[in-house]
Design a protein around this motif. Structure first.
Motif, short mmCIF file in Angstrom:
data_model
loop_
_atom_site.label_atom_id
_atom_site.label_comp_id
_atom_site.label_asym_id
_atom_site.label_seq_id
_atom_site.Cartn_x
_atom_site.Cartn_y
_atom_site.Cartn_z
N ARG A 1 10.13 5.24 1.23
CA ARG A 1 9.33 4.06 1.62
C ARG A 1 9.96 3.48 2.88
O ARG A 1 11.15 3.61 3.10
N SER B 1 10.56 11.97 -1.10
CA SER B 1 9.73 10.77 -1.06
C SER B 1 10.56 9.60 -0.54
O SER B 1 11.76 9.51 -0.78
N VAL C 1 4.48 5.00 -0.80
CA VAL C 1 5.30 6.20 -0.92
C VAL C 1 4.84 7.21 0.13
O VAL C 1 3.65 7.52 0.24
N HIS C 2 5.78 7.68 0.94
CA HIS C 2 5.52 8.73 1.92
C HIS C 2 6.30 9.97 1.49
O HIS C 2 7.22 9.91 0.67
N TYR D 1 -0.60 7.66 -2.07
CA TYR D 1 -1.18 7.16 -3.32
C TYR D 1 -2.40 7.97 -3.73
O TYR D 1 -2.63 8.24 -4.92
N GLU E 1 -1.72 1.71 -1.36
CA GLU E 1 -0.35 1.21 -1.48
C GLU E 1 0.28 0.94 -0.12
O GLU E 1 1.44 0.59 -0.04
#
Length: 508
Positions: free
Chosen positions: A506, A504, A72-73, A482, A63
């Motif tokens: 982005r 979370s 997503v981090h 991911y 991703e």
């Protein structure tokens, strides 16, 4: 696209490519472009369309450059002390095996509380492309599966199939459904032929012949060939055993499988086959005797048991944060060696009386952890086939060893190079030395400090880093998570319910 964004995306693509073990040339071949173009992209010197960004994301199974939003981090603030109760979710690997096993049944299968993870989502996409109807029935994650009268094998979703390693388990059930078929697999590496060979040794007695070419398994079936002696597996692999079981289920004779895995997901598949009317003897041993039936057309309801690997993840989270939590619905028979090892290190805990899982077979307990001062074990820690220490649980001992006093040797003899990813703990302050591709030496105790790390392409080492970040002082960032979503459902959110501080986000 601004220059800054081109640089940022280029770095993300480079990191994802390296974590996949690909050269620029190999990525270029996947994209149908040149190595020099990939080089320009990674240096931020190439204009990129959204379509190309999406293609790169698919090629890297990441991703990191997904279309529409960035990856997503996770931002973790520590150190954390956890508290409260948490239930273990059902087994990822059992759910995957049961989805493949549902192809044996012409009737309706309902699987209870299926792990709603990315690996399952990819398999559902593949099943849907074959004409199988699937739908989630409720918020409990009960899943209904209804096959068509005729599978549309020529319409298989290649993109989804290449994003799951589980598609090889279609070989066992499909060999009874078609004389010839092709299955895509995650290509781009040299594992294809080597990976399929143990499966072939198990399935040739049923008339299956497979040739692994570039990114496809080409299968042909000679229906006149049936097993005439016990099948001896060349390796006691879980998916190999499952393929042999599924092939035997629709063979109307008796098949004996020796050197079979007796691991948790294999047992769940056996219990499901029994519900389909297949006789399976020897469950939990290395010799399975299967008396199959020529046709399976029944409506069946099955509840897979809980996941011992997730249970171990939660145990490790409690240990490294020195927390008291209660982990409910732990499949104890698949964690006994792990707990025995932890006891020798000084881990303190309590366990409830045993009770049965929803499948009526698997033994569960509730575990309450207590803050413990650990010391390194005298012997090395290494996995063995069940009932030994589970290979997927070995990485969690890396972060546990890091908070113990003394030196711990981990020997990951099964996987080439997975041990390398455990050295990422060094970035958080761990003393981790790679001795060779299979062995790491870890010295503790460690006082973890927050930092930023990109998830390695291996599921369990990625979770190990997340757990270390829970114990780390300050703020850590775990990028491109991911790979964790492939094997865990809402892990960050569930840890937050225990008191963790995980956010979370982005950034592209």
């Amino acid at each position: 696209m601004s220059e800054g964004y081109k640089d940022r995306i280029g770095l993300l693509i480079r990191d994802a490519r390296k974590h996949r073990g690909l050269t620029q040339q190999q990525l270029a071949e996947r994209l149908g472009t040149s190595q020099s173009a990939v080089n320009r992209i990674e240096r931020g010197q190439q204009n990129l369309s959204l379509e190309m960004i999406a293609r790169i994301g698919t090629a890297l199974d990441s991703e990191i450059v997904a279309l529409g939003a960035g990856p997503v981090h996770l931002r973790i603030t520590g150190p954390t002390t956890l508290s409260g109760e948490i239930e273990v979710k059902t087994s990822k690997n059992a759910g995957v095996a049961l989805l493949c096993g549902s192809l044996l049944n012409k009737g309706r299968t309902v699987l209870r509380r299926v792990a709603r993870i990315e690996e399952v989502n990819r398999l559902l996409e593949v099943l849907g492309s074959l004409g199988v109807q699937t739908r989630w029935l409720n918020d409990e994650n009960d899943l209904e599966i209804i096959p068509p009268k005729q599978l549309k094998l020529d319409d298989i979703d290649e993109e989804a199939a290449r994003r799951t390693r589980s598609v090889i388990m279609f070989l066992g059930p499909l060999l009874h459904r078609a004389d010839s078929f092709a299955l895509p697999y995650a290509g781009g590496c040299n594992l294809g032929t080597r990976t399929v060979e143990p499966h072939m040794a198990a399935l040739r007695p049923f008339g299956l012949d497979v040739v692994a070419t570039e990114r496809q398994y080409h299968a042909k079936v000679d229906a006149s060939v049936v097993p005439d002696r016990p099948i001896v597996l060349s390796e006691r692999g879980d998916t190999v055993t499952e393929n042999a079981l599924m092939a035997a289920a629709l063979h109307p004779g008796t098949t004996i499988i020796r050197n079979a895995s007796s691991n948790y997901m294999v047992q769940d598949l056996c219990f499901y086959l029994q519900k389909l009317g297949v006789e399976v003897e020897g469950i939990g041993t290395t010799t399975l005797t299967v008396t199959g039936v020529e046709n399976i057309d029944v409506d069946v309801d099955y509840a897979p048991s809980e996941d011992p690997i997730e249970a171990m993840s939660l145990l490790a989270a409690a240990i490294v944060t020195k927390s008291e939590i209660t982990i409910k619905r732990v499949p104890i028979e698949f964690l006994e060696i792990e707990l025995a090892t932890l006891e020798t290190m000084g881990f303190e805990y309590e366990r409830s009386e045993e009770y049965a899982a929803r499948n009526g077979h698997t033994r569960l307990v509730d575990l309450t952890t207590y803050p413990s001062e650990l010391t390194a074990p005298r012997d090395k820690i290494h996995p063995l086939p069940f009932p030994g220490l589970n290979i997927d649980n070995l990485p969690f001992f890396a972060v546990i060893a890091a908070v113990a006093t003394g030196q711990t040797l981990l020997h990951d003899w099964v996987y080439e190079n997975r041990a390398i990813y455990l050295t990422e703990l060094s970035k958080l302050g761990g003393n981790v030395k790679l001795l060779d591709p299979h062995r790491v030496m870890i010295e503790g105790p460690t006082h973890f400090s927050g930092t930023e790390i990109v998830c390695p392409p291996a599921l369990r080492p990625s979770v190990v880093l997340l757990l270390a970040m829970l114990a780390a002082k300050g703020t850590s960032v775990l990028r491109s998570t991911y790979v964790i979503a492939r094997g865990y459902e809402d892990l960050a959110e569930r840890l937050n319910e225990l008191g963790a501080s995980i956010e979370s986000f982005r950034d592209i």
